[in-house]
Design an enzyme around this catalytic site. Structure first.
Site, short mmCIF file in Angstrom:
data_model
loop_
_atom_site.label_atom_id
_atom_site.label_comp_id
_atom_site.label_asym_id
_atom_site.label_seq_id
_atom_site.Cartn_x
_atom_site.Cartn_y
_atom_site.Cartn_z
N SER A 1 -9.58 2.12 2.41
CA SER A 1 -8.76 2.70 1.67
C SER A 1 -7.90 1.89 0.94
O SER A 1 -7.41 2.26 0.10
CB SER A 1 -8.04 3.66 2.49
OG SER A 1 -7.22 2.94 3.36
N SER B 1 -10.04 -0.14 6.61
CA SER B 1 -9.47 -0.03 5.54
C SER B 1 -8.55 -1.22 4.90
O SER B 1 -8.32 -1.22 3.82
CB SER B 1 -8.57 1.17 5.51
OG SER B 1 -9.18 2.23 5.30
N LYS C 1 0.81 -1.25 0.09
CA LYS C 1 -0.08 0.09 -0.18
C LYS C 1 1.00 1.27 -0.02
O LYS C 1 1.88 1.41 0.73
CB LYS C 1 -0.86 -0.01 1.23
CG LYS C 1 -2.11 1.07 1.03
CD LYS C 1 -2.73 0.80 2.46
CE LYS C 1 -3.94 2.00 2.46
NZ LYS C 1 -5.00 1.90 3.66
#
Lengths: 490, 476
Positions: A155, A179, A80
């Site tokens: 996210s 997330s 990420k």
């Protein structure tokens, strides 16, 4: 079977046995990414082809001398893009850090790199991890591999989409209010948020420090355990990282039953607002748990309804302070042609941040302001304690809790962009475990009538990832959802 | 009208720890810009603070010496504001749970003792520095200093004159230097003070509107700035004006204070507990352990010197003015139990040499052992006091023993009766008139004769012995 379809465990076995080389893995994934990435848009940055092949070659060349492999050696991973990678751009999905190249590695990267994986690239996310759809990324949204008109969740949407679309074998995400779990549910993969303090936050670009936690997104529960093994441990660079022993988590993912475990079903998670299709799949899952030896018990977590409000005060307050450093002075974006300091601050932050980040900074600034602190931030902390106590009380009686991950399957791109409150409500079931710092996993438990994945959440006691993993593994093997893969249409 | 000033003081003392408050960077001064930095003190995305235990220890020791209440837990909070020298956009400080609670420090002004109440003392990180080079385009930021540990020590409004403030600042500075937690250098900014002052008609109980003063980097400026500010406020009130609550900067060149920011310009710092740092626990056992490592504070040591060594307040004051000199003195007294004599030598000859060579007592080339050796030679009569004083500079600047120097210079005192008798007889024979006077009852003349013997012996004769032997010869 094509290499990219294998799970982490399967790929690991083939590499360890010498059946395949790191070079073959790298080439297989480069090809897969070149085919799928234009549709899914999982990545913000990709490791250049030559660099990746060189890294793979170095592994294949070094293998004779090393004489042993590591669990993640040659494993193609996505990271990420809010986790600092030395020498590799880390944007946080923000224009503010579009050109930022960290001079240091996050602790989790240092741990990973010691095992010589193949880092394929940095995955897309909502700007500074604020959002539930990746639509708030300055680099555009990622797509749901099951239906490209739908969001992949957020996210960590890029990481979940990449795993679901076989653009990496496993990925790292970060979870502040859901997330990791929510995008895993949207994309039909496994997402594990470890206990707060289990994994070092050093090098994870902070959104809300008291909630942020790095964790894996994988194809199976076993893969999540393999990844977790590589992530955990006390880090002297993170004062909030726990000094706790940790077991070999892969040993937790072995048994196909949950005999002697008590399964808690919190009634507040099945109230108004839950999509009937999702509710039905979760009820089916509860029946599966009963079938594999679990004792089902209804429980109540009365403070649940206050979780969203509490979260949006604490997380935004911390964010308003954490994001103050992006001021155009030292690194990242700086607005051009400013005449004086106040103008530089104002223009830099107005132009560098997107609307959702600005909204949260303003909310948080307000919550901490003189005269409002007690009514908002201090009260939210008090309610957070109540939510923790609810869980403590319930965990006296049950070993883990079962709930939906998200009230609905993945919604359509753009559907909630104009309605932040609706967007916030998609985290309603993941936020309580975040506020209480509990370990929680999301794994697939079926599909909607439109063919979109539905996720099941299991929450455990602090530092009992082993129980959560055991239950998740038993469920996974009592059903066959893990074998269902998306077909990516052009 | 007659006014009374009421003053409180905030001091920022830089703790001289090895490393910064939340990272492993060194705290050294004067290095090229941005060379003493790392991801943490640069505020890079993703970096996290880790508390320096040495700084906590120094704060606790200071708290103990200031008689502060030490609570079992204290906490770091974030003070949020934007400034280029503040890399994270917030300063990690302490707010509602400081490491040191209420305490006091005793000061002495015009021989009157008084306790100044300490409100609190808390740990915080220093900011960097904005650099505006003449002729250069734009401004620059140097973050070498960012993250250096500071202890902010705050008093109650207990000081009523600039003299009292001066006494407080000096007492506090001495204390911190004594505790070895701060080098006390005001010019380099390692000991910064920010007084706040209000005035009120004499006899009135309620406080007036206070003004904070900044940019004070010497004791002298503190006094000047306060004196200026007190009379400025008095004039303002006398003219029927009102004092505004504001922060004012001291301008050394003009000898005036000028407004820096008004109350309306004050920040809302949005303090909240730093979620990156756990609350700090300080257990009673550790406090006790640290209590044992606290050196005696200067005023207590002065009193002890007067009492135990029977020194004058004046001498004891000189000796305890620096911890090192007091340590030197006590090291000598341990070896040579004549405190008064030691005090005379240390405050006289030694201090003179130290000053002229610009050396601290700790670095003195003449160690207590060698000084004591000289004092023993005087005591045993091997060398005269006068000769000892003469040879002191050589003893100080070389590494020879006292005995070596005495021998080389031929300063060994002659006490041998046979040798002395010969000289005495020669002197008596050469001065029949004086011998006659002495025997006629004018005994004072013996002084002259002793002088002649000393002269004839080139100063080496033991004067006491000469005196005694002369008397014997003259009366026989």
């Amino acid at each position: 079977m094509a290499l990219f379809k294998l799970t982490l465990k399967e790929l690991q076995e083939k590499f360890t046995s010498g059946e395949i080389t790191a070079g073959e893995i790298a080439r297989a994934y480069l090809l897969r990414i070149s085919q799928v990435e234009p549709k899914i848009k999982s990545y913000i940055s990709l490791t250049p082809r030559e660099d990746l092949l060189m890294n793979a070659q170095a592994i294949d060349d070094g293998l004779k001398a090393w004489r042993k492999t590591e669990p993640l050696m040659a494993m193609p991973l996505g990271i990420k893009d809010n986790i600092c990678t030395k020498g590799m751009r880390t944007t946080c999905g923000s224009r503010m850090l579009e050109t930022f190249v960290p001079p240091y590695d996050a602790t989790v990267m240092t741990k990973f790199n010691a095992q010589k994986p193949l880092i394929l690239g940095k995955t897309n996310l909502d700007e500074f991890a604020m959002g539930s759809s990746t639509e708030h990324s300055a680099f555009g949204p990622s797509r749901n591999p099951w239906n490209q008109q739908h969001i992949p969740g957020g996210s960590s949407g890029g990481s979940a989409a990449a795993v679901a679309a076989d653009e990496c074998v496993a990925a790292l995400g970060s979870d502040t209010g859901g997330s990791i779990r929510q995008p895993a549910a949207c994309c039909g993969v496994v997402g594990l948020k470890p206990t707060y303090g289990r994994v070092s936050r050093y090098g994870l670009v902070a959104f809300a420090s008291s909630l942020d936690q790095i964790g894996p997104i994988t194809k199976t529960v076993t893969d999540a355990a393999i990844m977790l093994n590589a992530l955990v441990g006390h880090d002297p660079l993170d004062s909030t990282s726990a000094k706790r022993d940790f077991p070999d988590f892969t040993k937790s993912a072995k048994k196909k039953d949950i005999k002697k475990l008590v399964v808690g079903v919190p009634q507040e998670y099945f109230a108004e607002g839950l999509d009937p299709e999702v509710s039905e799949k979760i009820q089916d899952a509860i029946a599966v748990f009963e079938g594999i030896g679990g004792k089902i018990q209804e429980v109540t977590l009365p403070s649940t309804e206050r979780a969203i409000a509490t979260y949006y005060l604490i997380a935004t307050a911390e964010a308003s302070s954490n994001l103050a450093r992006y001021d155009g002075v030292k690194y990242g974006f700086r607005a051009k042609e400013c005449k004086e300091l106040a103008e530089m601050y104002h223009s830099t932050r107005s132009q560098g941040f997107g609307p959702e980040v600005k909204r949260r900074i303003m909310l948080g600034t307000y919550a901490l302001s003189a005269g409002y602190y007690d009514a908002f931030y201090a009260k939210a902390q008090a309610v957070r304690t109540l939510i923790q106590r609810d869980f403590e009380a319930v965990f006296q009686e049950v070993d883990f809790l079962v709930s939906p991950v998200m009230p609905t399957p993945a919604f359509r791109l753009g559907e909630r962009l104009e309605d932040p409150l609706q967007m916030y409500l998609s985290d309603i079931y993941t936020i309580p475990a975040s506020l209480a710092g509990l370990p929680a996993i999301s794994l697939p438990c079926g599909h909607s009538s439109k063919g979109l994945p539905i996720g099941l959440q299991l929450m455990g006691r602090p530092f009992e990832e082993n129980i959560v993993l055991r239950a998740a593994f038993a469920y996974e093997h009592a059903t066959n959802w893990r074998t269902k893969r998306p077909i990516i249409r052009s | 009208m007659t006014y009374e000033p009421v003053i409180g003081v905030e001091v920022h003392a830089q703790l001289h720890t090895q490393t910064k408050l939340f990272c492993g960077c060194p705290t050294s001064f004067g290095l090229p810009p941005n060379t003493q930095v790392c991801p943490v003190c640069l505020g890079l995305p993703g970096s996290l603070p880790v508390l320096n235990q040495q700084a906590v220890e120094m704060a606790v020791r200071t708290g103990l010496a200031l008689n502060c209440e030490l609570s079992p837990t204290n906490q770091f909070s974030r003070k949020n504001y934007f400034y280029p020298d503040l890399p994270k956009g917030y300063q990690i400080s302490q707010y509602d749970l400081p490491i040191c609670g209420p305490g006091w420090l005793e000061i002495s002004v015009n021989d009157k003792k008084k306790r100044v109440r300490i409100t609190r003392a808390h740990l915080e990180e220093d900011a960097g520095k904005n650099v505006h080079e003449e002729g250069a385009e734009g401004s620059h930021v140097d973050l070498n200093r960012a993250g250096t540990p500071l202890l902010e020590i705050v008093t109650e409004p207990d000081l009523f004159s600039s003299e009292e403030v001066d006494a407080y600042l000096k007492a506090l500075r001495d204390l911190l230097v004594y505790l070895d937690v701060c080098d006390g250098n005001m010019e380099q900014g390692s000991f910064r003070c920010e007084p706040n002052v209000s005035i009120r008609p004499k006899g009135q109980q309620t406080l007036g509107t206070k003004v904070e003063l900044k940019n004070i980097n010497s004791f002298r400026y503190a006094k000047d700035a306060l004196d200026y500010e007190i009379s400025r406020q008095a004039e303002l009130l006398d003219e029927g004006g009102k004092v505004q609550q504001e922060t004012r900067l001291w301008n050394v060149q003009l000898g005036q204070t000028a407004v820096m920011r008004s109350k309306e310009g004050a920040h809302d710092y949005r303090y909240f507990p730093d979620p990156d740092l756990l609350p700090v626990s300080i257990d009673a056992e550790w406090i006790e352990e640290l209590g044992g490592t606290i050196p005696e504070i200067p005023s207590a040591r002065l009193q002890r010197f007067v009492k135990d060594y029977q020194l004058s307040e004046y001498d004891a004051g000189i000796l305890t003015d620096s911890k090192e000199l007091a340590d030197y003195f006590e090291a000598c007294v341990k070896l040579f139990a004549h405190p008064k004599t030691v005090s005379n030598w240390v405050t006289g000859e030694l201090l003179r040499e130290l000053h002229s060579s610009g050396v601290t007592p700790e670095d003195s080339p003449l160690k207590p052992e060698r000084l004591v050796e000289l004092l023993e030679l005087v005591d045993s009569g091997t060398v005269s006091l006068k000769a000892a004083r003469e040879l002191f500079p050589e003893l100080y600047s070389t590494d020879k023993t006292a005995e070596q120097v005495v021998k080389e210079k031929g300063l060994v005192q002659v006490s041998d009766e046979g040798t002395l008798q010969t000289i005495i007889e020669e002197v008596l024979a050469a001065h029949p008139a004086q011998v006659e006077q002495y025997r006629g009852g004018k005994e004072a003349v013996i002084g002259y004769l002793v002088g002649q013997v000393m002269k004839a012996s080139k100063g080496k004769a033991n004067p006491g012995k000469v005196n005694e032997m002369l008397k014997r010869s003259l009366t026989s």
